[in-house]
Design an enzyme around this catalytic site. Structure first.
Site, PDB file in Angstrom:
ATOM      1  N   GLY A   1      40.770  39.171  42.880  1.00 28.59           N
ATOM      2  CA  GLY A   1      40.288  38.570  44.115  1.00 28.59           C
ATOM      3  C   GLY A   1      38.927  39.121  44.501  1.00 28.59           C
ATOM      4  CB  SER A   2      37.414  39.592  47.808  1.00 28.68           C
ATOM      5  OG  SER A   2      37.734  38.286  48.207  1.00 28.68           O
TER       6      SER A   2
END
Lengths: 519, 487
Positions: free
Chosen positions: B216-217
């Site tokens: 993810g981020s």
């Protein structure tokens, strides 16, 4: 005690004159005891860190057996072979140490290992053997019991089939249980059969050898001469079929073929015997699932499906693992895992020794067995009467065959069968029977090596060797129990006592002729 | 009869020679094969029969062998089984060995080549052989803090010392108790092993090293690093940050988290884009940089490699840039840590650790030193540089950007009074209809980093669909950082 006792001076060969004092045996016994008690001590040290419980008792017992045996031999069989007793004491001691070691492992599947009871049976076996040596003065008196022995043998073989006392253990019906004691009658039957075959064949060897037609270059015996032999053949096949014991059946059969060959000197007997056994085994393999299952296990023990199957190859594979783990020099007493193998204390005691004493130990062990067997065969060569030759040869061969069947089965030379390694494996019947075999071999070897008072073909009678006047008789047994037949041809007439009557003739010594081996 | 007797004696001789040959064949030529058969338990027996060395954390044995009165001789015991299971692994009759018990087996059982002097001494003095003790790099306070902070949420925590790569904490939940597998009651051990193998949430696999998640981020750190390393960007560079972004070659657009715009002007500095974790800005950036640059940067941080810590970990993965299916649409998704990009928590901790260590990536390791029974050090773990992931100046800028994340960005929950924490949140979509995984990675103090942490909480943990990395995972990271720095 007369003129014949006097030997002229200047002979080329000096025969034994004095009774041997058996120093060699004494020395070897000390070595055997050192190995046996040393093994006890090392087993205890490795498992509990101290001498095992009952160490002094066990060592004392073993030493007692050795000492009593030695004394009995000195008194009653002074000329007997000096190697057999120490070798057997060694084997028995090592066997006890191995069983003790397995018992001390505490493993659940070793609950059956019982060194104490096995020590008691060893003691009992040895005492029975010494009693036999003491009371049986001449092995030839056994010849009177030729047919009795056959019947005893057959009865013993059939006992396990009787309902009520017969017992089936692990698929083989070779056990008898009476009054809380189990025994394997087949172990004793092998002695009975050896006596029967020796007695029967020494009488009938000529008819078996010479009568009958010749077919394809093989001298075939007449059917009526084959009667008793066929009975025993059927009995040994019966063991295979009804008691499901390939090993015992092979043992009887091997004994039987070997003695036929010895007596008749006809190779055709070996072929006939092998063909008969082969036919029996072939039908057994095709008709009985347990025999063919044994074959599969023999050929593909590492097969996963066979390994997992009940009654499959688990035991033999575990045995092979134990041997592999032992390697060249072994793990040392108490350092291996021989108890992983089912029945490591009885049928698979060979792998227990192999794991902890290594290849070195096993080769030594095999050599000791070989020594006992070859000493037995030497006795057969040297003894002068046909019955003694056959009996000693048969007993020695049956021991060799037993070792071969057990060890060959474990090392996958032949299919695995359930026989015990003589003197080592746990089991009272086996111990008693094998000690009896030893007693007979020692008795025969005493007679074989006792200086002959009877010069044959111009030989010189040794001076002072005999306490009795030398007589030549037509027979070697008392008139009352005279067995049928004549002494084996070509064998020197045995000594006999004038008390038996018959024509007596004093042989004059003939100086100057060398004493040599009979051709 | 003597001729036949002699022949019979020869037959007997042949029989015995055959027995000797067959015995020799088995005990000499076949022995190796037999000893290595996996049905032969002697190997395990032999290992159970020696005093196996302990595994030590902070001076206390977490795994040790005690003499017992059974056929094996020693029982392996784990003092804090579930807590240290991802490190110690197990030593079992039924399931064998794993993790450190497996990787350092030769030292633990005393059979390592380096221990030959000890073995010789044992042989000469008659002392029973003993294993060496294996000392781990783990900080027991940090390990316990991570364990407590995770609570009963599924997830993992990894903490590293940035300058060396020493693993300070490694927790995975749900865990298992290695004692239950080490028991000599093989039936019980077998049942338990089957149960653990078939359990739905795979407690036997360490989520810290043997499980990969979409990062993810947190992967935006890699994308940002690639941008800075390209020389075309710095932290102040203004980048496009639209409300949605549709990469070339597709009509599926990438939204921001919660569908909100990143900036009223649809553009912002790179630092601001990272601070608020702007998806569209980084997706665009990824397309601009291209697959090669991203892949190379990911590789430099340790993607697509296994690490021996000393047990081998799973490799995190970044797709092959040469793959023709790796279209722009996927580049955009990869740049924000989605699509086929996956990472272990260890890998994410290594990204933070490399940034903290002036761009130098150190090989992670968990064994500090090994001592023989006489307490002599026979092996010492030494820091090893894996690569220069980014230049020191890039590392510097990334640090400043990450400090912004914690000061007034998506990771404020990780703030620690009196300490500058640099961090990055992540909220990873992984399956339609399931809650996203919450990530947080951080290091502190930003000026002189002592610890780098990665935390993943599966499906948002207790917070479920409301979870973000900043809300759920950051407090766990904070707890671990505090434990390390206060310890």
């Amino acid at each position: 005690m007369s003129a014949v006792a006097e030997a002229p001076a200047g002979r080329t060969v000096e025969p034994h004159q004095r009774r041997p004092i058996r120093l060699a045996e004494l020395f070897l016994l000390v070595l055997a005891l050192a190995a046996g008690t040393g093994a006890f001590a090392m087993v205890g040290r490795a498992t509990t860190g101290a001498l095992p419980e009952g160490f002094w008792l066990a060592s004392g017992m073993l030493a007692g057996v050795a000492l009593v045996g030695h004394v009995v031999l000195r008194i009653r069989a002074p000329w007997a072979d000096q190697v057999i007793l120490p070798a057997v004491v060694l084997l028995n001691g090592l066997g006890l140490a191995t069983i003790l070691r397995l018992e001390l492992s505490g493993a659940r599947n070793m609950a059956g290992a019982d060194a104490t009871s096995n020590a008691v049976y060893s003691l009992l076996g040895a005492l029975v053997a010494f009693a036999v040596l003491w009371f049986l003065r001449d092995h030839r008196s056994l010849r009177r019991f030729t047919y009795t022995a056959m019947i005893v043998g057959l009865v013993l073989v059939m006992l396990p089939l009787l309902p009520g006392i017969g017992q089936e253990i692990n698929g083989a019906r070779i056990w008898v249980r009476v009054a809380g004691m189990s025994m394997q009658p087949a172990e004793f039957a092998k002695i009975a059969f050896a006596v029967f075959f020796a007695g029967y064949l020494v009488t009938n060897r000529d008819t078996l050898t010479l009568a009958g037609k010749k077919i394809l270059g093989l001298q075939l015996p007449r059917v009526r001469d084959l009667g008793p032999i066929l009975i025993v053949w059927v009995a040994s096949l019966g063991v295979l079929v009804f008691e499901r014991d390939l090993g015992t059946s092979l043992l009887f059969f091997g004994l039987f073929v070997a003695l036929l060959y010895l007596a008749t000197e006809r190779f055709s007997w070996v072929l006939i015997g092998l063909a008969l056994f082969g036919a029996g085994a072939f039908f057994a393999a095709t008709l009985f699932p347990h025999v063919s299952a044994r074959m599969d296990v023999w050929l593909n023990p590492f097969d996963e499906a066979l390994y997992d199957r009940t009654g499959g190859s688990f035991q033999i594979v575990q045995g092979l693992f134990a041997l592999g783990a032992g390697g060249l020099f072994g793990a040392g007493w108490g350092e291996g895992y021989p108890h992983r193998v089912p029945y490591a204390y009885s049928d698979f005691i060979y792998t227990s020794v192999g794991e902890e004493l290594g290849l070195t130990g096993l080769l030594a062990l095999l050599l000791v067995y070989l020594l006992v067997v070859q000493r037995g065969l030497r006795t057969a060569l040297a003894v002068r009467d046909g019955f003694g030759k056959l009996l000693a040869g048969g007993l020695a061969f049956v021991m060799a065959l037993q070792v071969f069947v057990v060890v060959g089965g474990i090392t996958r030379l032949i299919p695995l069968t359930g026989l015990t390694l003589p003197f080592m494996a746990q089991g009272g019947s086996s111990l008693l029977a094998n000690w009896l075999v030893v007693a007979l071999l020692l008795r025969i070897s005493d007679s074989a090596r006792r200086p002959s008072a009877l010069p044959v073909r111009g030989q010189v009678a040794p001076g002072g060797a005999s306490h009795e006047p030398v007589v030549v008789g037509t027979d070697d047994a008392a008139p009352a129990g005279r067995p049928a037949g004549t002494p084996a041809s070509g064998t020197p007439l045995p000594r006999r006592s004038p008390a038996y009557g018959g024509p007596t003739e004093v042989i004059e010594p003939q100086p100057g002729t060398p004493r040599g081996e009979r051709p | 009869m003597n001729t036949t007797l002699r022949r019979l004696a020869s037959v007997v001789m042949v029989m015995f020679v055959a027995l000797m040959v067959s015995t020799t064949w088995i005990q000499f030529f076949q022995a190796d094969e037999l000893n290595n058969d996996n049905r032969n338990v002697r190997k395990i027996y032999a290992e159970y029969g020696t005093a196996r060395g302990p595994i030590v954390v902070g001076g206390e044995a977490v795994a040790s062998s005690t003499p017992v009165d059974d056929e094996f001789g020693y029982q392996r015991q784990y003092a804090d089984g579930p807590l240290y299971a991802p490190l110690t692994g197990y030593f079992s009759l039924v399931s064998g060995t794993s993790r450190v018990e497996d990787a350092e087996n030769d030292y633990l059982n005393g059979q390592a080549d380096a221990l030959w002097v000890d073995r010789l001494q044992n042989l000469l003095t008659g002392v029973d052989p003993q294993g060496s003790s294996v000392e781990l790099t783990i900080d027991p306070a940090a390990q316990q803090a991570a364990w407590d902070a995770l609570g009963d949420q599924r997830g993992a925590v990894v903490a590293l010392e940035p300058s060396t790569g020493r693993i300070l904490a490694m927790v995975s939940k749900p865990s298992f108790d290695p004692n239950e597998l080490a028991t000599h009651d093989t039936q019980a051990a077998n049942d338990r092993y089957e149960e653990l193998l078939n359990a739905e949430d795979d407690p036997l696999l360490s989520r810290a090293t043997h499980w990969t998640y979409p990062p993810g981020s947190t992967f935006k750190l890699v994308t940002a690093a690639a941008a800075l390393e390209s020389g075309r960007y710095d932290s102040g560079t203004v980048v496009d940050a639209p409300e949605t972004y549709t990469p070339p070659g597709t009509d599926r657009s990438i939204p921001n988290y919660g569908g909100t715009p990143c900036s009223p002007t649809d553009e912002q500095t790179l630092a601001d884009a990272l601070r608020i974790s702007c998806n569209t800005a980084f997706a665009r950036l990824g397309v601009d940089l291209g697959t090669e640059a991203l892949a190379e940067q990911a590789q430099d941080f340790g993607f697509n490699q296994r690490f021996d810590v000393p047990f081998s970990t799973y490799a995190s993965s970044f797709p092959n840039p040469q793959d023709p299916g790796f279209a722009d649409a996927f580049v955009a998704l990869s740049a924000i840590g989605q699509w086929e990009v996956t990472a272990t928590p260890l890998q994410v901790a290594m990204i933070a650790s490399a940034i903290a260590n002036d761009g130098e990536l150190m090989a992670p390791y968990s064994v500090d030193r090994i001592r023989d029974p006489e307490l002599e050090v026979v092996r010492e773990g030494s820091p090893r540089r894996l690569s220069e992931a980014v230049s020191p100046s890039t590392a510097d800028q990334l640090t400043q950007m990450m400090v912004g994340v914690v000061e007034d960005g998506s990771g404020t929950a990780a703030q620690i009074p009196g300490l500058t924490v640099a961090g990055k949140t992540g909220t990873a979509q992984w399956q339609d209809g399931r809650d996203p995984h919450a990530w947080f990675t951080a290091f502190a103090p930003a000026e002189d980093p002592q610890v780098a942490v990665a935390v993943v909480i599966e499906e948002g943990g207790d917070a479920g669909s409301e979870a973000t990395g900043g809300r759920v995972a950051a407090p766990v990271a904070k707890a671990v950082i505090e434990a390390v720095l206060n310890g």
